[in-house]
Design an enzyme around this catalytic site. Structure first.
Site, short mmCIF file in Angstrom:
data_model
loop_
_atom_site.label_atom_id
_atom_site.label_comp_id
_atom_site.label_asym_id
_atom_site.label_seq_id
_atom_site.Cartn_x
_atom_site.Cartn_y
_atom_site.Cartn_z
CE LYS A 65 0.19 3.72 69.48
NZ LYS A 65 -0.39 4.18 70.01
CG ASP A 102 -2.14 8.18 69.60
OD1 ASP A 102 -3.60 7.55 69.00
OD2 ASP A 102 -1.22 6.97 69.58
#
Ligand code: ATR
Length: 273
Positions: A65, A102
């Site tokens: 990520k 997210d």
């Protein structure tokens, strides 16, 4: 035929391929979505291959990520702020655009289940890592707060709170003693995940009935944290919705369609239950 992917290590357990394949089928879009096992040291080669093979976009999971950011042409504000990317969109001119869905996925999940009843209430965020950061910014942007941040390492909570207007940092023990002051409590640490043996970050005996208590973990569906909250009359929210909505926001970026999240949350809940 367009195709999409999720890259990570490990990747076999990922629920993203089944989720996106179902959404493509529901939307009548002829596209596929595959899991790609990419080891840490192979990331840049893998990105080159995805581009060369015409992949239209991909999700990014552990451990890539943050590392992927240097390999992208542009990233959005959420990704920059979280220093993490969870989805990439290949733009028409071939440039790679990274985003992070997210935090906003969490807010969508919260509002899908409880509407905006958490607004105007004091918010307690537990944890100060990447996940906490994304959620704190998304909550603030959506008009929630004031936000108090508590964390095992108080300095990290102080650092995060200084980046968010109106936020403050409080020690875990103070948060635990004053839980009844909060109308929305969000647990963002990995404590309580299957295989972890740490128990819970703080006890919930002082939580008030009617408080929304969220845990971003979805495996197990009911963490000890949520169990304690429910036994006090708290309104639970597990991490399935956040997972589904971060995926839905990716899907929307790629296709322009926001998929059926409620049905997907039921499917995944049944699978994990
Ligand atoms: P993520 O990106 O998933 O948020 P992270 O950035 O490593 O992961 O952050 C992990 C968070 O969980 C931190 O807030 C961490 O607390 P510290 O800052 O004190 O390390 C918290 N955490 C992890 N294990 C914990 C434990 N056993 N008890 C309490 N908090 C814990």
């Amino acid at each position: 035929k367009k195709w999409y992917a999720v890259i990570g290590d490990p990747i076999a357990q990922s629920m993203s391929p089944a989720m996106h394949e179902e959404w493509f089928s529901d939307a009548g879009i002829d596209a596929s979505y595959i899991p790609v096992h990419v080891r840490e040291q192979d990331l840049s080669k893998a990105i080159e291959s995805l581009k060369r093979l015409g992949c239209s976009g991909w999700n990014v999971t552990i451990p890539h990520k943050t590392a992927i950011i240097d390999l992208l042409d542009e990233i959005d504000t959420s990704a920059r702020m979280m220093n993490a990317v969870n989805m990439v969109k290949v733009l028409e001119d071939g440039r790679l655009y990274g985003m992070n869905t997210d935090g906003h996925g969490f807010v969508r999940s919260l509002e899908e289940k409880y509407g905006t009843v958490g607004k105007g209430k004091n918010v307690l965020l537990i944890g100060a890592g990447g996940a906490a950061k994304g959620i704190a910014f998304a909550l603030h942007e959506a008009g929630y707060g004031p936000i108090a941040i508590t964390n095992r390492t108080l300095e990290k909570a102080e650092l995060l709170s200084s980046d968010i207007e109106g936020a403050s940092a409080i020690p875990l023990r103070d948060a635990e003693a004053n839980l009844s002051n909060f109308g929305l409590i969000v647990q963002t640490t990995s404590v309580g995940m299957n295989f972890a043996k740490e128990g819970i970050p703080l006890q919930l005996m002082n939580v008030s009935a009617g408080t929304i208590v969220a845990d971003i973990i979805y495996n197990p569906l009911r963490t000890e944290f949520l169990e304690q909250a429910e036994s006090k009359g708290g309104l639970p929210l597990n991490g399935v919705g956040m997972f589904v909505h971060q995926g839905a926001l990716s899907f929307e970026q790629w296709t322009g369609v926001y998929p059926n999240t409620k049905k997907m949350i039921r499917t995944i809940t049944d699978q994990l239950g």
